[in-house]
Design an enzyme around this catalytic site. Sequence first.
Site, short mmCIF file in Angstrom:
data_model
loop_
_atom_site.label_atom_id
_atom_site.label_comp_id
_atom_site.label_asym_id
_atom_site.label_seq_id
_atom_site.Cartn_x
_atom_site.Cartn_y
_atom_site.Cartn_z
N ASN A 75 0.80 -1.23 0.00
CA ASN A 75 0.00 0.00 0.00
C ASN A 75 0.84 1.28 0.00
OD1 ASN A 75 0.87 -0.54 2.59
ND2 ASN A 75 -1.01 0.15 3.58
N GLU B 285 5.10 -4.51 11.78
CA GLU B 285 4.03 -3.53 11.55
C GLU B 285 2.92 -4.27 10.83
OE1 GLU B 285 3.71 -0.65 12.67
OE2 GLU B 285 5.72 -0.11 13.30
N CYS C 31 -3.29 0.38 6.99
CA CYS C 31 -3.26 -0.51 8.14
C CYS C 31 -3.98 0.08 9.36
CB CYS C 31 -1.81 -0.79 8.50
SG CYS C 31 -0.84 0.72 8.63
N GLU D 262 8.03 2.13 14.53
CA GLU D 262 8.79 2.81 13.48
C GLU D 262 8.75 4.31 13.78
OE1 GLU D 262 7.18 1.06 9.69
OE2 GLU D 262 9.14 0.08 9.77
N1 LIG Z 1 1.22 -1.60 10.53
C1 LIG Z 1 1.67 -1.09 9.40
O1 LIG Z 1 2.48 -0.17 9.40
C2 LIG Z 1 1.17 -1.60 8.07
C3 LIG Z 1 1.38 -0.83 6.94
C4 LIG Z 1 0.91 -1.30 5.72
C5 LIG Z 1 0.26 -2.52 5.63
N2 LIG Z 1 0.08 -3.26 6.75
C6 LIG Z 1 -0.65 -4.53 6.67
O2 LIG Z 1 -0.22 -5.28 5.54
C7 LIG Z 1 -1.29 -6.06 5.04
C8 LIG Z 1 -1.45 -5.84 3.57
O3 LIG Z 1 -0.25 -5.99 2.89
P1 LIG Z 1 0.14 -7.33 2.12
O4 LIG Z 1 -1.08 -7.98 1.57
O5 LIG Z 1 1.27 -7.01 1.23
O6 LIG Z 1 0.65 -8.24 3.33
P2 LIG Z 1 1.29 -9.70 3.27
O7 LIG Z 1 1.40 -10.13 4.67
O8 LIG Z 1 0.58 -10.58 2.31
O9 LIG Z 1 2.75 -9.47 2.64
C9 LIG Z 1 3.66 -8.57 3.23
C10 LIG Z 1 5.06 -8.88 2.73
O10 LIG Z 1 5.49 -10.11 3.29
C11 LIG Z 1 6.05 -10.94 2.28
N3 LIG Z 1 5.92 -12.33 2.72
C12 LIG Z 1 4.85 -13.13 2.61
N4 LIG Z 1 5.12 -14.34 3.17
C13 LIG Z 1 6.39 -14.28 3.65
C14 LIG Z 1 7.24 -15.20 4.33
N5 LIG Z 1 6.84 -16.42 4.66
N6 LIG Z 1 8.48 -14.78 4.67
C15 LIG Z 1 8.90 -13.53 4.36
N7 LIG Z 1 8.15 -12.63 3.71
C16 LIG Z 1 6.89 -12.99 3.36
C17 LIG Z 1 5.26 -10.56 1.04
O11 LIG Z 1 5.96 -10.95 -0.12
C18 LIG Z 1 5.18 -9.05 1.21
O12 LIG Z 1 6.36 -8.43 0.78
C19 LIG Z 1 -2.50 -5.64 5.84
O13 LIG Z 1 -2.75 -6.57 6.86
C20 LIG Z 1 -2.10 -4.31 6.42
O14 LIG Z 1 -2.79 -3.94 7.57
C21 LIG Z 1 0.53 -2.84 7.96
C1 LIG Z 2 0.67 7.30 6.92
N1 LIG Z 2 -0.47 6.42 6.97
C2 LIG Z 2 -1.49 6.90 6.03
C3 LIG Z 2 -1.02 6.45 8.32
C4 LIG Z 2 -0.12 5.06 6.56
C5 LIG Z 2 0.80 4.34 7.49
C6 LIG Z 2 1.13 2.96 6.96
C7 LIG Z 2 -0.04 2.04 6.99
O1 LIG Z 2 -0.57 1.50 6.09
#
Ligand SMILES: NC(=O)c1ccc[n+]([C@@H]2O[C@H](COP(=O)([O-])OP(=O)(O)OC[C@H]3O[C@@H](n4cnc5c(N)ncnc54)[C@H](O)[C@@H]3O)[C@@H](O)[C@H]2O)c1
Ligand SMILES: C[N+](C)(C)CCCC=O
Length: 483
Positions: free
Chosen positions: A152, A249, A283, A457
């Site tokens: 994202n 995260e 997220c 972070e």
């Molecule tokens: N808290 C935060 O800052 C934050 C920010 C953005 C997105 N997110 C979360 O991310 C999710 C959406 O993103 P997504 O669909 O890309 O997530 P995802 O968990 O499917 O993938 C995240 C990353 O992990 C990698 N990955 C997958 N399996 C792995 C493994 N076994 N070992 C190592 N790497 C692996 C993927 O290739 C990708 O680069 C949502 O749940 C969202 O809330 C959290």
């Molecule tokens: C800066 N935002 C918009 C809060 C995004 C943080 C990363 C989460 O997806």
Amino acid sequence: MHIQPKASHFINGKYVEDTDGTALPVIYPATGETIAHLHEATPAIIEQAITSAHRAQQQWAALSGTERGRVLRKAADIIRERNHDLSVLETYDTGKPLSETLVADATSGADALEYFGGLSGSLTGEHIQLGQDWVYTRREPLGLCVGIGAWNYPTQIACWKAAPALACGNAMIFKPSETTPLCALKIAEILIEAGLPAGVFNVIQGGGPVGAPLISDARVNKVSLTGSVPTGRKVYAAAAQDLKHVTMELGGKSPLIIFDDADLENAVGGAILANFYSSGQVCSNGTRVFVQKGIKDQFLKRLAKRLKNAVIGDPMDQATTFGPMANQAQLQITLDYIAKGKAEGARLIYGGGALDQPGFYIQPTVFADVNDDMVIAQDEIFGPVMAVLDFETEDEVITRANATDFGLSAGVFTQNLTRAHSVIAQMEAGSCFINSYNDAPVEAPFGGMKLSGVGRENSKEAINHYSQLKSVYVRMGDVEAPY
Ligand SMILES: NC(=O)c1ccc[n+]([C@@H]2O[C@H](COP(=O)([O-])OP(=O)(O)OC[C@H]3O[C@@H](n4cnc5c(N)ncnc54)[C@H](O)[C@@H]3O)[C@@H](O)[C@H]2O)c1
Ligand SMILES: C[N+](C)(C)CCCC=O
């Protein structure tokens, strides 16, 4: 502007290709067209990245913090100069409207590089006097860090991880999401242009099968993941085998609480930002919107009226304020949740369907009369679906807001500031907001409690997650041994 990068990976200061890797098409979410062709990293590419980063780290750590900071701050300046092109690339990668990417992505990455570049010269240990003797502490880098990103915020995530890691004297291998591989390569290029020694920041492409061997390699000391909870569990477990440092995260299903004394327009604006920015793929989104009963009808009426002003369309047109979902799979997941919401009896107030046009477009969607037990009130959807729930009392809403395994964010809208602080103090969430939502300045820690994550972070706190303390006892007198 070239969308197709010179090669798939960036290792040791150069673009590197290995066409034996599985093909990785890059799909533009606004049209569904393939706009670039990359390859997943092969074992040979993974080894090359680890060897280069491991070698480069010691040279980088040997520089003074001020010298390292100068490089990061120069990179921040270059990013700001090229904000337009980097924002266009972010839009190609994710489909997010240019009106958003111009102000939220490369600029946020530049903020992180500038902030941690500014801090790196003042990373010190301390002196502890113990009578004649004394202890001093040294703040040392962890070594080789792996960053793994979600799709994202590809530029922001790469920079939020690289900036503190590099400021502390670590090297990094960054693996972007396989669906948004373009932006991190540009950040790697810019860091080299700013003077970063080759090998200190490397980018390799691929999905889980590329991430997993990076985590398990003995030369890797830390992994920072931005992704979903299921992936977080796997990555955390893999890192635990060798007790590696982690930052996680992860996802959320955050509450946004609107009391009946709130400024209604601000509350509606907050709910829009908390649900529909980046087409809901954030997220920290406040997707469980608890509205106090007395203002529910007014709130829903104003919300529906303001949503009509959303401009859904070509993300490259700066008038557009709501773009497509980032990929077909996430569009389908979101549509499936909307179907579940309807089947469970939630009342559809707005939207509810995909747009009949090329690309991964969906309408911003609002359900009212949602119960805590409904699937749409429990699961992270990661799409533009707001669930509005009614509440009557403060105690009731606090209990219900916390009744989730997630704990990333929480927000409250009220004009009673005593209540605002008291409610936020009781929220089981790491990143909270009062009369606002989703602000994430680099100066503030960002991260979750409970299943939403480990570590933070941004801010000075991130330094603790990319460095370790060594304490050194210094005896000034003789050693008194018992025999
Ligand atoms: N808290 C935060 O800052 C934050 C920010 C953005 C997105 N997110 C979360 O991310 C999710 C959406 O993103 P997504 O669909 O890309 O997530 P995802 O968990 O499917 O993938 C995240 C990353 O992990 C990698 N990955 C997958 N399996 C792995 C493994 N076994 N070992 C190592 N790497 C692996 C993927 O290739 C990708 O680069 C949502 O749940 C969202 O809330 C959290
Ligand atoms: C800066 N935002 C918009 C809060 C995004 C943080 C990363 C989460 O997806």
